[in-house]
Design a protein around this motif. Sequence first.
Motif, short mmCIF file in Angstrom:
data_model
loop_
_atom_site.label_atom_id
_atom_site.label_comp_id
_atom_site.label_asym_id
_atom_site.label_seq_id
_atom_site.Cartn_x
_atom_site.Cartn_y
_atom_site.Cartn_z
N GLY A 180 26.97 34.41 64.51
CA GLY A 180 28.08 35.22 65.01
C GLY A 180 29.27 35.15 64.09
N LEU A 181 30.36 35.72 64.57
CA LEU A 181 31.63 35.73 63.84
C LEU A 181 32.55 34.71 64.48
CD1 LEU A 181 33.73 36.93 61.90
CD2 LEU A 181 34.19 38.69 63.63
N VAL A 182 32.99 33.74 63.70
CA VAL A 182 33.87 32.70 64.19
C VAL A 182 35.01 32.49 63.21
CG1 VAL A 182 32.03 31.51 65.46
CG2 VAL A 182 32.53 30.87 63.09
N GLN A 183 35.99 31.70 63.63
CA GLN A 183 37.10 31.36 62.75
C GLN A 183 36.86 30.01 62.09
OE1 GLN A 183 40.61 31.60 65.28
NE2 GLN A 183 40.90 33.74 64.70
N SER B 98 33.19 22.41 62.17
CA SER B 98 34.21 22.54 61.11
C SER B 98 33.81 23.60 60.10
CB SER B 98 34.41 21.19 60.40
OG SER B 98 34.80 20.19 61.32
N LEU B 99 33.43 24.75 60.59
CA LEU B 99 32.94 25.80 59.72
C LEU B 99 34.02 26.29 58.77
CD1 LEU B 99 30.70 27.65 62.29
CD2 LEU B 99 29.94 26.83 60.04
N LYS B 100 33.58 26.65 57.57
CA LYS B 100 34.47 27.13 56.52
C LYS B 100 34.04 28.53 56.12
CE LYS B 100 34.71 22.41 54.66
NZ LYS B 100 34.49 21.56 53.45
N PRO B 101 34.96 29.30 55.55
CA PRO B 101 34.58 30.65 55.09
C PRO B 101 33.40 30.62 54.12
CG PRO B 101 36.95 30.45 55.15
CD PRO B 101 36.40 29.07 55.44
N GLU B 102 33.30 29.59 53.32
CA GLU B 102 32.19 29.49 52.36
C GLU B 102 30.84 29.23 53.02
OE1 GLU B 102 35.11 27.83 52.26
OE2 GLU B 102 34.83 25.80 51.46
N ASP B 103 30.83 28.98 54.33
CA ASP B 103 29.57 28.85 55.06
C ASP B 103 29.02 30.22 55.47
OD1 ASP B 103 30.99 26.02 56.73
OD2 ASP B 103 29.52 25.99 55.10
N THR B 104 29.77 31.26 55.23
CA THR B 104 29.33 32.61 55.58
C THR B 104 28.06 32.97 54.83
OG1 THR B 104 31.55 33.38 56.12
CG2 THR B 104 29.93 35.06 55.50
N ALA B 105 27.03 33.35 55.57
CA ALA B 105 25.73 33.67 54.97
C ALA B 105 24.77 34.08 56.08
CB ALA B 105 25.16 32.47 54.23
N VAL B 106 23.62 34.58 55.66
CA VAL B 106 22.51 34.72 56.59
C VAL B 106 21.75 33.40 56.57
CG1 VAL B 106 20.39 35.96 57.16
CG2 VAL B 106 22.35 37.19 56.20
N GLY C 287 16.25 35.63 59.97
CA GLY C 287 17.63 35.28 59.65
C GLY C 287 18.62 35.65 60.73
N THR C 288 19.72 34.93 60.76
CA THR C 288 20.83 35.23 61.67
C THR C 288 22.13 35.12 60.87
OG1 THR C 288 21.85 34.68 63.80
CG2 THR C 288 21.04 32.83 62.50
N GLN C 289 23.00 36.09 61.06
CA GLN C 289 24.23 36.16 60.29
C GLN C 289 25.28 35.22 60.87
OE1 GLN C 289 25.12 38.22 57.46
NE2 GLN C 289 26.90 36.85 57.50
N VAL C 290 25.89 34.45 59.99
CA VAL C 290 27.04 33.61 60.33
C VAL C 290 28.20 34.06 59.46
CG1 VAL C 290 28.00 31.30 60.30
CG2 VAL C 290 25.64 31.65 61.06
N THR C 291 29.28 34.45 60.09
CA THR C 291 30.48 34.88 59.37
C THR C 291 31.65 34.04 59.84
OG1 THR C 291 29.62 37.14 59.23
CG2 THR C 291 31.97 36.81 58.78
N VAL C 292 32.30 33.39 58.89
CA VAL C 292 33.44 32.53 59.19
C VAL C 292 34.68 33.13 58.56
CG1 VAL C 292 34.36 30.20 59.10
CG2 VAL C 292 31.88 30.56 59.15
N SER C 293 35.63 33.49 59.38
CA SER C 293 36.87 34.09 58.87
C SER C 293 37.92 33.01 58.68
CB SER C 293 37.38 35.14 59.85
OG SER C 293 37.73 34.55 61.09
N SER C 294 38.80 33.24 57.72
CA SER C 294 39.83 32.24 57.40
C SER C 294 41.07 32.45 58.24
CB SER C 294 40.17 32.31 55.92
OG SER C 294 40.60 33.62 55.60
#
Length: 126
Positions: free
Chosen positions: A10-13, A85-93, A119-126
């Motif tokens: 999903g999309l998280v911060q 502790s997700l980071k924007p650089e963790d964004t990936a499938v 695959g599942t999309q992970v999007t981390v926004s800053s």
Amino acid sequence: QVQLVESGGGLVQAGDSLRLSCAASGRTLKAFAVGWFRQAPGKEREFVAAITWSGSSTSYTDSVKGRFTISRDNDKNTVYLQMTSLKPEDTAVYYCASAHFPLRPPGKEVTDFGSWGQGTQVTVSS
């Protein structure tokens, strides 16, 4: 042959947590090591974490150590990736995959694994 289905993306911060699941069908995962990989746009698929068939041993890429935890529930035929502790650089499938052969320790290369999920999309926004 086993079919793997990832979920939980999903999309998280930045700083948030997610738990990915990898559910297997068609064959038990009990005897097989399982790995998680990820692929960001324009980059190669990279190793994230792996767990032995018994769950007694795990391994991680350096960038996620201390933040991600791989685990498995063999009764549910499911492997998990808890990400904190997700980071924007963790964004990936994110993909899960099972090893080619049973009762073997997991590798860290794409070629060490034979069955892959979609695959599942992970999007981390800053």
